[in-house]
Design an enzyme around this catalytic site. Sequence first.
Site, PDB file in Angstrom:
ATOM      1  N   LYS A  54       4.654   2.625  34.063  1.00 31.68           N
ATOM      2  CA  LYS A  54       5.440   3.861  34.168  1.00 31.68           C
ATOM      3  C   LYS A  54       6.934   3.539  34.203  1.00 31.68           C
ATOM      4  CE  LYS A  54       1.691   6.421  36.305  1.00 31.68           C
ATOM      5  NZ  LYS A  54       1.027   6.903  37.511  1.00 31.68           N
ATOM      6  N   GLN A  98       2.076   6.811  43.724  1.00 31.43           N
ATOM      7  CA  GLN A  98       0.870   6.320  43.057  1.00 31.43           C
ATOM      8  C   GLN A  98      -0.334   6.435  43.997  1.00 31.43           C
ATOM      9  OE1 GLN A  98       0.792   5.308  39.789  1.00 31.43           O
ATOM     10  NE2 GLN A  98      -1.426   5.191  40.014  1.00 31.43           N
ATOM     11  N   ASP A 121       4.359  14.841  39.049  1.00 29.69           N
ATOM     12  CA  ASP A 121       2.902  14.792  38.868  1.00 29.69           C
ATOM     13  C   ASP A 121       2.307  16.207  38.877  1.00 29.69           C
ATOM     14  OD1 ASP A 121       1.585  12.451  38.300  1.00 29.69           O
ATOM     15  OD2 ASP A 121       1.584  11.725  40.369  1.00 29.69           O
TER      16      ASP A 121
END
Length: 288
Positions: A54, A98, A121
Site C-alpha cells: 500500500k 491494517q 477504508d
Amino acid sequence: MSARIIDGKAIAEKVRGEVKEGVAAFVAKYGRAPGLDVLLVGEHAPSIVYTRNKEKAALEVGIRGRLHRLPETTTQAQLLEQIAALSADPSVDGILIQLPLPKHIDERTVLLAIPPEKDVDGFHPVNVGRLSTGQDALVPCTPLGSLRLLDEAGVNLKGANAIVIGRSNIVGKPMAQLLLGRDATVTIAHSRTADLPALCRTMDVVVAAVGRAEMVKADWIKPGAAVIDVGINRIESADGKGRLVGDVAYAECKEVAGSITPVPGGVGPMTIAMLLQNTLTAAHARSR
Ligand code: NDP
C-alpha cells in the site's frame, strides 16, 4: 460461447494512471501531495506484505505514503493516541488501520476513532450510513473496485437482477448498497439462504464474496450473466505450493457467463487501486 474475461490487472493499472494524473493536478492546485498513513500493529506476516504494498503503491502515484509499524505490545491507548495525532495533522488525508489487530485491541473502538473524512477504508459507521442514504461517502475499496469492473465491462446495472453472495460489512453489504445505488434489484445471500443455486440462476449479475473455494458452479449461472469473484482461497496443488482460486468455479462458469473476473487478476488488484482513489477523494473533500 466463452465469457469475456474482465482483466482486473489492466483496469487497476488504468485507475492508478487516473489517480496519478489526479494527484499531479491536486499538487498543482494546493501545493502539497495527498497523504496516506497506514498503521500496522504487530508481526502478522501477510499484513506486513499488504501494508508495504500500500505504501509503495501510494508513492508510485505521487501520494505521500507512510507506513507506521507499531510493536505487537502496543496498547489500545497508545494506538488511539497515534490515531489522534494523525487525525489532527492537516497533511494526513487518509488513515488506514491494517486488520486484523492483536487480540488485546478492540477493533470497533479503534475504527471509530478515525475521523470519517480520513477513513479511506470506508468502515466508519458515518461512511456506512452516508453510502446507504445515497450521500457522498468513502466506500470500502473492494466493493468499489468490483463496481468499477462491472462498469468497465459495460454491464448494464439499471433494472438488472443482482445477487451478492456474502453479507460482511467490508464486502457484501457495501457491494449491495453500491448496486442498489445504480438501480439494480439486489438480493443479498448468506449461509442461511434457501436454495441458493436456483436463486442465483435467475440473476443477471453475480458477486461472490464468500470465502469458499469454487462454490459457485456453472449450473448456478444464467447464460450471459456478469460474474464478479471476490473470493481468495488457497487450495492444495500438485506441486505442494498451493494455488489461489476464487469462490467461483472459473473454468466451468466462464463457458456460461457473459463476462467474468479471474482469480488471481480480477478483483484483487483493484483493491489497492481504489484505496489510492479514495485517498485522492478524501484529499479533495478536505481541501474544499
Ligand atoms: P466473511 O467471512 O466476513 O463473510 C463471508 C460471507 O459468506 C458471510 O456473510 C457468510 O454468511 C457467507 N457464506 C459463508 N458460507 C456460505 C455458503 N455456503 N453459502 C452462502 N453464503 C455463505 O468474508 P469477507 O466478506 O471478508 O470475504 C469474502 C471473500 O472475499 C474471502 O474469500 C476473502 O478472502 C475475499 N476478499 C477479497 C478481497 C480482495 O481484495 N479481492 C478483499 C476482501 C475479501 P453468514 O453471514 O450467514 O455467515
